[in-house]
Enzyme design. Structure first.
Site, PDB file in Angstrom:
ATOM      1  N   SER A 473      -9.416 -17.359  -3.820  1.00  0.00           N
ATOM      2  CA  SER A 473     -10.693 -17.420  -4.523  1.00  0.00           C
ATOM      3  C   SER A 473     -11.841 -17.869  -3.606  1.00  0.00           C
ATOM      4  O   SER A 473     -12.232 -17.145  -2.706  1.00  0.00           O
ATOM      5  CB  SER A 473     -10.540 -18.317  -5.752  1.00  0.00           C
ATOM      6  OG  SER A 473     -11.568 -18.111  -6.661  1.00  0.00           O
ATOM      7  N   ASP A 484     -17.096 -11.549   8.327  1.00  0.00           N
ATOM      8  CA  ASP A 484     -18.108 -10.490   8.272  1.00  0.00           C
ATOM      9  C   ASP A 484     -19.326 -10.802   9.138  1.00  0.00           C
ATOM     10  O   ASP A 484     -19.952  -9.900   9.693  1.00  0.00           O
ATOM     11  CB  ASP A 484     -18.548 -10.254   6.826  1.00  0.00           C
ATOM     12  CG  ASP A 484     -17.432  -9.657   5.971  1.00  0.00           C
ATOM     13  OD1 ASP A 484     -16.496  -9.078   6.556  1.00  0.00           O
ATOM     14  OD2 ASP A 484     -17.491  -9.786   4.739  1.00  0.00           O
ATOM     15  N   LYS A 498      -7.212 -13.050  -4.919  1.00  0.00           N
ATOM     16  CA  LYS A 498      -7.812 -13.226  -6.251  1.00  0.00           C
ATOM     17  C   LYS A 498      -9.318 -13.031  -6.118  1.00  0.00           C
ATOM     18  O   LYS A 498     -10.041 -13.907  -5.689  1.00  0.00           O
ATOM     19  CB  LYS A 498      -7.484 -14.616  -6.797  1.00  0.00           C
ATOM     20  CG  LYS A 498      -8.254 -15.033  -8.044  1.00  0.00           C
ATOM     21  CD  LYS A 498      -7.841 -14.257  -9.279  1.00  0.00           C
ATOM     22  CE  LYS A 498      -8.295 -14.934 -10.569  1.00  0.00           C
ATOM     23  NZ  LYS A 498      -9.743 -15.035 -10.735  1.00  0.00           N
TER      24      LYS A 498
END
Length: 693
Positions: A473, A484, A498
């Site tokens: 999560s 990224d 998740k």
């Protein structure tokens, strides 16, 4: 919490025909179990809510009907051990009708199938008890028989005689497991008779609400594993979709056929601190302090929860089958855990310094372990300037590490199950200049962008993020952002996966938890199902087929949307092949890495076995062979580390995970953490060397 239940929907459901609400009380043990008016209305509300508000909005049609049917059969009879081929042939007439039945509020077929299951269960229990009354010595353990244990796709029993033979073999297997574990025949007989009599007694207490909840969940969970119905009794107490944080011991559990299985441990919770419970362990018994151990095999999840919960400071004893046992080895052990509340300060981020020699020099790396993404909402809302939060604590720790002149930082997110989304966003902001941190796509297609609005980077130095399968999560959001933005090397195991958002919708009868949004990384990639893939991977410490989003049925797929940032040159990419080569070379002989790989290889080999022998001598030989291999793997690790070799596997050695944290150990003793530091130092050396040229 959103309230999406329209008043017009309630008004519509009140116009139901009387025929759908009629109660029957035909003769028979289960015939009195019928859907009531509130359940019919609730089912229609669920149909409408899923149609209007579920993230995917898939059509409720014949294809969905087939999924509902298969889901229901799997919930009721996952090992195909109760229904006969004739039962299935009878039920098949509804295969493509559940969509129309649910739209019309007709729950009778769902109740009919469940009541047949109750009949078969009752027959099974009486049959098993009749065999036990003859004594466990009546079984012929010299006979060469086998039991198929992987029955997910097994053919349905052709008739009652075939079921009886299957039940006989299953009982024989239970007896044999206990016999090999050292239990006396009389004790085995007494335990099993008590277990099956208790199951029979609980079976007789079945209510129509139990049927309704199971049936509606079979429907809801065809949308995704986190969408489920909670009955009025259970709405406040537990999450039936196996995502339950237990008050008292700090564990997340799920149902696993006839067992209750540990999914993960709450950071700084009693179970995690005890070091006695691990993911994928099965709970087979519960006792209060020194009270009698209650056998809970075959119990519902909520029933087990009620036994485990208790007042702070009290002791609960759990009989568990450790996940580290070989498959089909149900040797159990008892652990005692003192119930207590998880304290915020115990979940707080903490630092250490990792000192490593590298290429003739000594380096210091700061390590910040973040067990959870926490925020003291109460203090924050009250305007307390000293409220605790992950970001504030990490910022302070970074300041202290800067003062110690560390050469780089490792953020340790292993076993971090998530928490505050706000904190994941704010923590990301400490390491980037400014910009988006996570995207949230809603069920109407709208994409909300959460961003770090503050200019400036608090820490600009070299960094690695260490993750594993239990990083979930909010952890995945932070790790994904670091990857990224090319801000840190991501190292470790594939994360949990998740990447969906749920909300609770109140119904006239119970509640519906449904998925209404999805998380996406700033690169546009979902964290759902796939999780975050590390730049450099470590061997798995838990079986990813057992733990993780991809292990759940009907898990929503990975996908991508338009990215929120422009792709920039990846500073790590030119060095990844060399970093991996150096890592592989180092860990090829590292005792802890070798140990983990060998244990995982052995586990996977054993998991491929689809049947077990019911011949005692063969079974004992198989167990001895497995234990011999486990002992050899453990002694290989001990020999390489200069430790004393074992002559036999002791329980604590067999169940130990050598790479878990221990407050008494130095960070250098953590093999995964130390290797992460070496990889980061490799990168610093390679990039500096290239810069000189």
């Amino acid at each position: 919490m959103k309230r999406l239940l329209p008043s017009t929907l309630l008004a519509f459901t009140l116009g139901l025909s009387a025929s759908l609400l009629a109660q029957t009380a035909d003769a028979g043990n289960w015939d009195a179990l019928q859907p009531d008016r509130d359940q019919v209305i609730a089912s229609l509300n669920v149909v409408e809510l899923l149609k209007r508000h579920h993230y995917s909005k898939p059509p409720l049609n014949d294809a969905r009907s087939e999924k509902i049917y298969e889901s229901y059969l799997k919930l009721l009879d996952p090992a195909r051990s109760y229904f006969t081929a004739a039962d299935i042939a009878e039920f098949d007439r509804w295969r493509t009708q559940f969509d129309d039945l649910l739209k019309g509020g007709d729950l009778q077929p769902g109740f009919t199938i469940y009541k047949r299951h109750l009949t078969r269960l009752e027959e099974h229990l009486h049959f098993t008890l009749s065999l036990l009354e003859k004594g466990v010595d009546s079984f012929d353990f010299a006979r060469d028989e086998h039991l198929l244990i992987d029955r997910e796709n097994a053919p349905w029993a052709k008739d009652k005689a075939a079921l009886d033979d299957l039940w006989r073999k299953r009982l024989k297997d239970e007896v044999l497991r206990m016999k090999i574990a050292g239990k006396e025949p009389k004790a085995i007989q007494e335990l099993l008779i008590k277990r099956y009599r208790n199951q029979l007694s609980r079976l007789e207490q079945t209510r129509s609400e139990d049927i309704f909840q199971t049936y509606i969940n079979a429907f809801a969970q065809t949308y995704d594993p986190h969408t489920n119905y909670l009955s009025p009794d259970n709405a406040e107490n537990f999450d039936i979709n196996m995502s339950l944080s237990l008050e008292g011991i700090g564990a997340v559990l799920q149902s696993d056929n006839e067992h209750v299985k540990v999914v993960r441990l709450v950071p700084a919770g009693p179970a995690e601190k005890s070091k006695q419970l691990a993911p994928a362990d099965k709970i087979v018994g519960v006792a209060q302090a020194n009270g009698e151990m209650v056998d809970v095999i075959g119990w519902r999840l909520d029933e087990v929860v009620k036994l485990i919960r208790g007042p702070k400071g009290s002791v609960v004893r759990l009989e568990i089958i450790p996940a580290s046992n070989a498959p089909n080895d149900e040797t159990s052990k008892v652990v005692a855990i003192t119930r207590e509340a998880v304290k915020l300060e115990e979940q707080a981020a903490k630092k250490s310094v990792l000192e490593l020699p590298h290429e003739g020099h000594s380096y210091k790396l700061g390590v910040i372990e973040i067990p959870a993404f926490y925020l003291d909402f109460k203090a924050f809302r009250a305007g307390d300037p000293n409220y605790k939060s992950t970001t504030r604590d990490v910022k302070r720790l970074l300041s202290e590490l800067k003062a110690e002149k560390v050469d780089g930082v490792v953020i340790d997110l292993r076993n971090n199950g998530g928490g505050s989304l706000q904190e994941a966003t704010e923590l990301t902001g400490l390491f980037i200049e400014q910009g988006p941190t996570v995207l949230v796509r809603n069920n109407d297609g709208r994409v909300d962008v959460l961003a770090d609005e503050n200019k400036g980077t608090y820490y600009t130095g070299p960094m690695a993020v260490l993750v594993n399968r239990l990083s979930a999560s909010a952890s995945e959001i932070f790790a994904g952002a670091m990857q990224d933005y090319h801000r840190a090397l991501i190292i470790g195991g594939q994360t949990f996966g998740k990447g969906t958002v749920q909300t609770i919708q109140p119904l006239n009868h119970g509640e519906l938890k449904l998925t209404l949004a999805k998380f996406y990384r700033v690169s546009g990639q979902s964290t759902q199902h796939q999780g975050v893939i590390p730049d450099i991977s470590y061997p798995d410490e838990v079986d990813t087929k057992e733990i993780g989003e991809s292990a759940l049925p009907e898990a929503m797929p990975w996908d991508s949307i338009r990215p929120a940032i422009r792709p920039e040159a990846d500073p790590f990419k030119p060095y990844l092949n060399e970093l991996k080569a150096r890592h592989d070379h180092r860990t090829a002989q590292d005792p802890d890495f070798v140990f983990t790989r060998h244990r995982l290889d052995l586990s996977r080999q054993l998991m491929q076995e689809t049947s077990v022998s019911l011949n005692e001598s063969k079974r004992r030989a198989q167990r001895d062979s497995i234990e011999s291999r486990q002992l050899a793997i453990e002694n290989e690790r001990r020999k390489a580390k200069g430790e004393e070799l074992l002559t036999e596997l002791k329980e604590e050695d067999e169940n130990a995970l050598p790479l878990t944290d221990d407050t008494s150990k130095k960070p250098e003793d953590d093999a995964y953490l130390a290797e992460t530091g070496r990889i980061l130092l490799d990168y610093l050396g390679l990039s500096a060397s290239l810069a000189k040229h």
